[in-house]
Design a protein around this motif. Structure first.
Motif, PDB file in Angstrom:
ATOM      1  N   PHE A   1      -8.620   1.065  -1.775  1.00  0.00           N
ATOM      2  CA  PHE A   1      -7.785   0.821  -0.604  1.00  0.00           C
ATOM      3  C   PHE A   1      -8.106   1.817   0.504  1.00  0.00           C
ATOM      4  CE2 PHE A   1      -4.641  -1.316  -3.568  1.00  0.00           C
ATOM      5  CZ  PHE A   1      -4.875  -2.581  -3.052  1.00  0.00           C
ATOM      6  N   ALA A   2      -8.388   3.042   0.119  1.00  0.00           N
ATOM      7  CA  ALA A   2      -8.765   4.029   1.135  1.00  0.00           C
ATOM      8  C   ALA A   2     -10.064   3.633   1.831  1.00  0.00           C
ATOM      9  CB  ALA A   2      -8.895   5.404   0.489  1.00  0.00           C
TER      10      ALA A   2
ATOM     11  N   ASN B   1      -0.576  -1.657   0.661  1.00  0.00           N
ATOM     12  CA  ASN B   1      -1.032  -1.667  -0.733  1.00  0.00           C
ATOM     13  C   ASN B   1      -1.240  -0.246  -1.255  1.00  0.00           C
ATOM     14  OD1 ASN B   1      -1.027  -4.468  -0.974  1.00  0.00           O
ATOM     15  ND2 ASN B   1      -3.120  -4.668  -0.195  1.00  0.00           N
ATOM     16  N   LEU B   2      -1.708   0.621  -0.375  1.00  0.00           N
ATOM     17  CA  LEU B   2      -1.912   2.006  -0.780  1.00  0.00           C
ATOM     18  C   LEU B   2      -0.583   2.660  -1.142  1.00  0.00           C
ATOM     19  CD1 LEU B   2      -4.006   4.278  -1.086  1.00  0.00           C
ATOM     20  CD2 LEU B   2      -3.547   4.892   1.301  1.00  0.00           C
TER      21      LEU B   2
ATOM     22  N   THR C   1       3.258   2.975  -7.762  1.00  0.00           N
ATOM     23  CA  THR C   1       2.887   2.577  -9.123  1.00  0.00           C
ATOM     24  C   THR C   1       2.366   3.757  -9.921  1.00  0.00           C
ATOM     25  OG1 THR C   1       2.355   0.345  -8.376  1.00  0.00           O
ATOM     26  CG2 THR C   1       1.430   1.044 -10.483  1.00  0.00           C
ATOM     27  N   LEU C   2       1.542   4.593  -9.261  1.00  0.00           N
ATOM     28  CA  LEU C   2       1.009   5.773  -9.937  1.00  0.00           C
ATOM     29  C   LEU C   2       2.126   6.725 -10.331  1.00  0.00           C
ATOM     30  CD1 LEU C   2      -1.476   7.339 -10.809  1.00  0.00           C
ATOM     31  CD2 LEU C   2      -1.578   8.343  -8.525  1.00  0.00           C
TER      32      LEU C   2
ATOM     33  N   PHE D   1      -2.604  -5.496  -6.790  1.00  0.00           N
ATOM     34  CA  PHE D   1      -3.036  -4.110  -6.756  1.00  0.00           C
ATOM     35  C   PHE D   1      -4.403  -3.948  -7.442  1.00  0.00           C
ATOM     36  CE2 PHE D   1      -3.030   0.262  -8.458  1.00  0.00           C
ATOM     37  CZ  PHE D   1      -2.851   0.977  -7.286  1.00  0.00           C
ATOM     38  N   ALA D   2      -4.659  -4.753  -8.497  1.00  0.00           N
ATOM     39  CA  ALA D   2      -5.933  -4.659  -9.216  1.00  0.00           C
ATOM     40  C   ALA D   2      -7.017  -5.544  -8.620  1.00  0.00           C
ATOM     41  CB  ALA D   2      -5.713  -5.032 -10.684  1.00  0.00           C
ATOM     42  N   ARG D   3      -6.694  -6.380  -7.682  1.00  0.00           N
ATOM     43  CA  ARG D   3      -7.678  -7.326  -7.142  1.00  0.00           C
ATOM     44  C   ARG D   3      -8.882  -6.624  -6.499  1.00  0.00           C
ATOM     45  NH1 ARG D   3      -7.134 -12.536  -6.854  1.00  0.00           N
ATOM     46  NH2 ARG D   3      -4.856 -12.422  -7.083  1.00  0.00           N
ATOM     47  N   PRO D   4      -8.712  -5.511  -5.758  1.00  0.00           N
ATOM     48  CA  PRO D   4      -9.900  -4.849  -5.209  1.00  0.00           C
ATOM     49  C   PRO D   4     -10.907  -4.430  -6.279  1.00  0.00           C
ATOM     50  CG  PRO D   4      -7.933  -4.056  -4.102  1.00  0.00           C
ATOM     51  CD  PRO D   4      -7.463  -4.889  -5.259  1.00  0.00           C
TER      52      PRO D   4
END
Length: 468
Positions: A260-261, A277-278, A284-285, A318-321
């Motif tokens: 994302f960054a 998303n970030l 989430t983290l 979130f996991a798509r990237p």
């Protein structure tokens, strides 16, 4: 005449003719001696004198017969007394031997008690000390000269002198063994003593009463120190395990955050979307870290009604990237729009993200990962019902990757087991624990085509209205 004056029994019959002749001879001699001085004896006097002599002879004969019988009885009594004296002598010898054997056994038992590695303290029914071995004196820190005098004679006095409350196990003791531990503080360091108590009862006609009480004292300092060392080692191992799990679980969110960054830097037009998303990834983290800490602790995660379909969709976004970077197609196909469950959002996101990331990692470029959600009300033995017996939502994670070997399936959820050498093997074990905390389950199976199929079940929220 005493029977002992005769060496032989007197059995002389005076009623026979010889006896009468002798009697008459004595009568004649008597008459001759008195004839010169006395008047002549008449016939009646002579007959009277003769009759008296005969009567006296008869009585004397009966006396001799009775004396003979008495002498026989006396000799029989002497024989019985001699036999009893012999038996008494033999019993005295046996008693002396028994006393000597008892004394030998007592000394042997005393030596055994004195050489025992544990302390032995024996009390009578009044809690007065009747025996104490050297080890007991050493453990309690008392001298031999102090035991038995007026100042240290009872259990209470011994407790006061040693500083160890021996009266507590004495009061709490029953017919079975009981044990209590005491810490003794000394300049050389703390020592731990375990005291066990045992009652000995004496049976009587009216019942049983306490005869003696035995207190066994053991130095358990080494055992206590070993326990402390084991506890310290356990805590160190738990800390190392927590660190490893935490490092493993934050790896996947960090990879997405990094992507994302990069997207923020490269795609300015969609910068707001990537920043959102970030931020979601950071939340989430943070939730993953909190969940790992809760998982490792003794408590359970806080559960609340959540919408499972939205939760899974957010985790997939979130996991798509990561999937796009690996050239893997990530598909999400829920069959129910609203799926409410009682769960912890961060924990369930951690499970979904872990399974999706694993599927992407084991799927080659051009492959496909499919995530589906459905409500199963069939009650099928294969898993339509959860362990709670209610309807279950079933989420399946299918991939077209290399699959799982048959010999690894049974061990796949074991902590520390991994099919690849570059992984810790903790992710799936954490997922299984989280599903147990939610009343659900997780499983893996072969697929007819290539790849693996992971399935998670979670109970449907009970207050949710049923759907046709």
């Amino acid at each position: 005449m005493l029977p002992s004056s005769h060496l032989e029994p007197i059995n002389l019959p005076f009623a026979d003719c010889e006896g009468e002749a002798r009697i008459y001879e004595h009568v004649d001699e008597f008459l001759a001696a008195t004839s010169s001085n006395r008047r002549p004896i008449s016939k009646d006097e002579l007959e009277m004198t003769t009759g008296s002599a005969a009567l006296l002879a008869g009585e004397f004969s009966e006396f001799i017969s009775a004396a003979s019988k008495l002498e026989k009885s006396y000799r029989a009594l002497q024989d019985e007394v001699s036999a009893l004296d012999q038996q008494l002598s033999e019993r005295n010898v046996a008693l002396s031997a028994s006393l000597a054997e008892n004394e030998r056994m007592r000394l042997a038992l005393q030596q055994i008690v004195d050489s025992m590695p544990c302390g032995v303290l024996v009390l009578d029914h009044a809690a007065v000390i009747s025996m104490i071995n050297p080890e007991c004196k050493r453990l309690l820190g008392v001298d031999s000269s102090q035991i038995g005098d007026r100042s240290t004679k009872t259990l209470r006095q011994l407790s006061d002198r040693s500083g160890v409350n021996l009266e507590a196990p004495y009061r709490d003791a029953s017919t079975g063994d009981t044990g209590q531990e005491y810490c003794i503080h000394s300049p050389s360091g703390d020592r731990w003593i375990e005291v066990r108590c045992r009652r000995l009862f004496q049976q009587s006609g009216s019942g049983s009463r306490i005869d003696q009480t035995i207190l066994i004292l053991r130095d358990v300092t080494a055992h206590k120190r070993a326990e402390q060392e084991r506890e310290a080692a356990r805590k160190a191992a738990a800390l190392a395990e927590l660190t490893t799990i935490l490092a493993h679980e934050i790896r996947n969110p960090l990879a997405s955050l990094e992507l994302f960054a990069e997207l923020i830097e490269k795609d300015r037009d969609r910068c707001a979307e990537w920043i959102a998303n970030l931020r979601a990834g950071i939340r989430t983290l943070s939730g993953t870290v909190n969940n790992v800490l809760a998982f490792h602790g003794a408590g359970s995660p806080k559960l609340a009604p959540i919408e499972l379909s939205a939760l899974i969709g957010n985790a997939i976004d979130f996991a798509r990237p990561i999937a796009d970077q690996s050239a893997v197609s990530l598909e999400w196909s829920p069959s129910c729009e609203r799926a409410v469950v009682m769960g912890n959002e961060c924990a369930l996101q951690q499970v979904v993200l872990n399974l999706v990331s694993n599927a992407i990692r084991h799927t080659p470029s051009g492959g496909r990962v499919t995530v589906s959600l459905r409500l199963d009300q069939s009650g099928d033995a294969e898993g339509g019902k959860c362990s709670t017996g209610c309807d279950a939502y079933i989420t399946e994670f299918a991939d077209t990757g290399c699959g799982i070997r048959a010999d690894q399936i049974d061990r796949l959820f074991e902590p520390g087991f991994s099919g690849s050498s570059d992984r810790t093997g903790l992710g799936l074990s954490v997922c299984r624990q989280i599903m147990k905390q939610h009343g659900g389950s997780i499983s893996v199976s072969h697929r007819s085509e290539r790849g693996a199929l992971f399935t998670i079940q979670i109970p449907r929220f009970q207050t949710e209205p049923a759907t046709a």
